[in-house]
Scaffold this motif. Sequence first.
Motif, short mmCIF file in Angstrom:
data_model
loop_
_atom_site.label_atom_id
_atom_site.label_comp_id
_atom_site.label_asym_id
_atom_site.label_seq_id
_atom_site.Cartn_x
_atom_site.Cartn_y
_atom_site.Cartn_z
N SER A 151 0.78 -1.32 -0.09
CA SER A 151 -0.11 -0.14 -0.02
C SER A 151 0.75 1.30 0.01
O SER A 151 0.72 2.31 -0.59
CB SER A 151 -0.98 0.17 1.29
N ASP A 181 1.32 3.91 -3.11
CA ASP A 181 0.98 5.48 -3.07
C ASP A 181 2.40 6.30 -3.52
O ASP A 181 2.13 7.19 -4.28
CB ASP A 181 1.19 5.69 -1.60
N GLU A 235 2.44 8.86 -6.80
CA GLU A 235 3.05 10.08 -6.73
C GLU A 235 4.05 10.22 -7.92
O GLU A 235 4.86 11.50 -8.15
CB GLU A 235 3.65 10.35 -5.57
N LYS A 237 -5.91 1.72 -5.91
CA LYS A 237 -5.76 3.06 -5.76
C LYS A 237 -5.79 3.62 -7.19
O LYS A 237 -6.24 5.15 -7.07
CB LYS A 237 -4.26 3.59 -5.26
#
Length: 600
Positions: A407, A411, A415, A553
């Motif tokens: 996770s 992320d 980005e 995500k």
Amino acid sequence: MTDFVLGISAYYHDSAACLVGEGKIIAAAQEERFSRKKFDEAFPEQVIRYCLSEAGISLAQVKAVVFYDKPMLKFERLLETYYHHAPRGFTSFQASMPIWLKDKLFLRTTLQKALKEIDADVECPLYFSEHHLSHAASAFYPTAFEEAAILTIDGVGEWATAGIHHGKGTQIATLSEMKYPDSVGLLYTAFTYFLGFRVNSGEYKLMGLAPYGRPEQAATLRQKLEKELVTLYPDGSLSLNQDYFQYSTSLKMIKERKWQQLWGFGTRQTSEPIAQHHADLALAIQQFTEEVVIRMAKTAKELTNSRNLCLAGGVALNCVATGKLENLGLFDHIYTQPASGDAGGAMGAALAFYHLYLQKPRLLTNGYDALHGSYLGPSFSEQELERVVRRSGLPYQYFPEFSQLTSAVADHLVEGKVVGWFQGRMEWGPRALGNRSILADPRNLEMQSVLNLKTKMREDFRPFAPAVPQESKSRYFESERPSPYMTTTCLVKPEHRSAVVPNFAEADITIKLKTTKSSLPAVTHADFSARVQTVTEETNSRFYQLLKSFEAKTGCPVLINTSFNVNEEPIVASPSDALRCFLSTQIDLLVLGNFVLTKP
């Protein structure tokens, strides 16, 4: 008592070793990963030590050591070739003879001496396989096929440059061979040299450059190629016009003045910019090579009537050609050995001895193959990883739960961060498959140039491969077939392609480089193709979980997956290698097992 067999490839390029026992492939790796010398040709001592350690045995417990080809037959070819061309080639003959007489001709003694460095008290029985038999065995025996046609294509072995074989049970029969000096592998290598790339390693760069060529111009160049350089026959065999080549009589591939007269420009120097005419010629030889492979495959089908095809040899790593072959539907199943080059010969030599000489049965797998996802190299314990992390002095986080790690890494990928990913056992073959990988977001418009120029430090036209869960492949790509080893290409689906300028195929290289070609721009090549890796939870649960976490995500299950190295360096093998690469590049994040390191 288990019969262990050790296969070795060495003294040319891509030195490697493979250990087989109990019908299983226990371990395999290339020496370059340990020595850190790209394309290391030295005796694979470090790999052999690793293989023995992985199996928990000593060299004394190895029943046989098998070399991947027959040096005496190679020497025979060398002598006959020099004799045929005499007095031309005397300088090359004079240069090569001392090496042959000192080392290669008496290779049995050389190998025994090298093995003594590992264990001075052991006298291992030593055997020699034939080059193309080693290739054929490396492709057929690991598969789940009871029988298959086998196609082996490379530069040259002893005499053979290509072979059609039939595998059935534990037996392999050679049905047809093409002989030196006629070779599609040597022809492709000649163009590799002429276009300014390194022989025996830059062929994949030529393949990557080809889609930037213009089809109309390439068609004209191909006509000239087939008129002047080569005659192609219906069965896929060919004849090279030796007036244009000099690999038989010197250390050079081609007669450069004649090539300049033929093509209208000279050999590109490595520092010279790539022009449109270079890309056009790359496309011409690439399309010609695809035609050769397809014709040979059709001949293999006629000779064997098999529904299955296995591929090996350096030309089998031309994933564009194998992709075109798959699309024909000529065979129900096509399998390419992930280490198809000479390194794979080490595996083939061991397997050929195990099944043909020892007459041991095959343990046919219910899965894709017996390579365990190609994860056959060394792994490192959490304690070993932690020592490297603490000694680095870098900021880091430790995630006790792997789901927390995926996770957090996802992320960072969202980005726009570039991630060095180091997990489990190292991959076998030239591709990183999710254990020694650099990962990034393929949706990022700038990511291809960022990775090429700032991280990998290589040519800006080079494409990157996408990794995707097997069940999600058909969402983005025009194929549902498994491709766990990145050995084939397929097209991005039309609905994911971007609008491009009219007649885009005939656009020049600068336009193709600057044009956004799909919703996955960093992994879509100039011809809308991609060299896809499919991932399953069974073969690599960690990488699979990261892909699923990224999908959760973003809605996109695809990541860029490129090898964890910089240009002209081997893929990292150890956590220390990974740390050095991380610190010397613009990789943003290093993941070692469950540790995540960042730069201050």
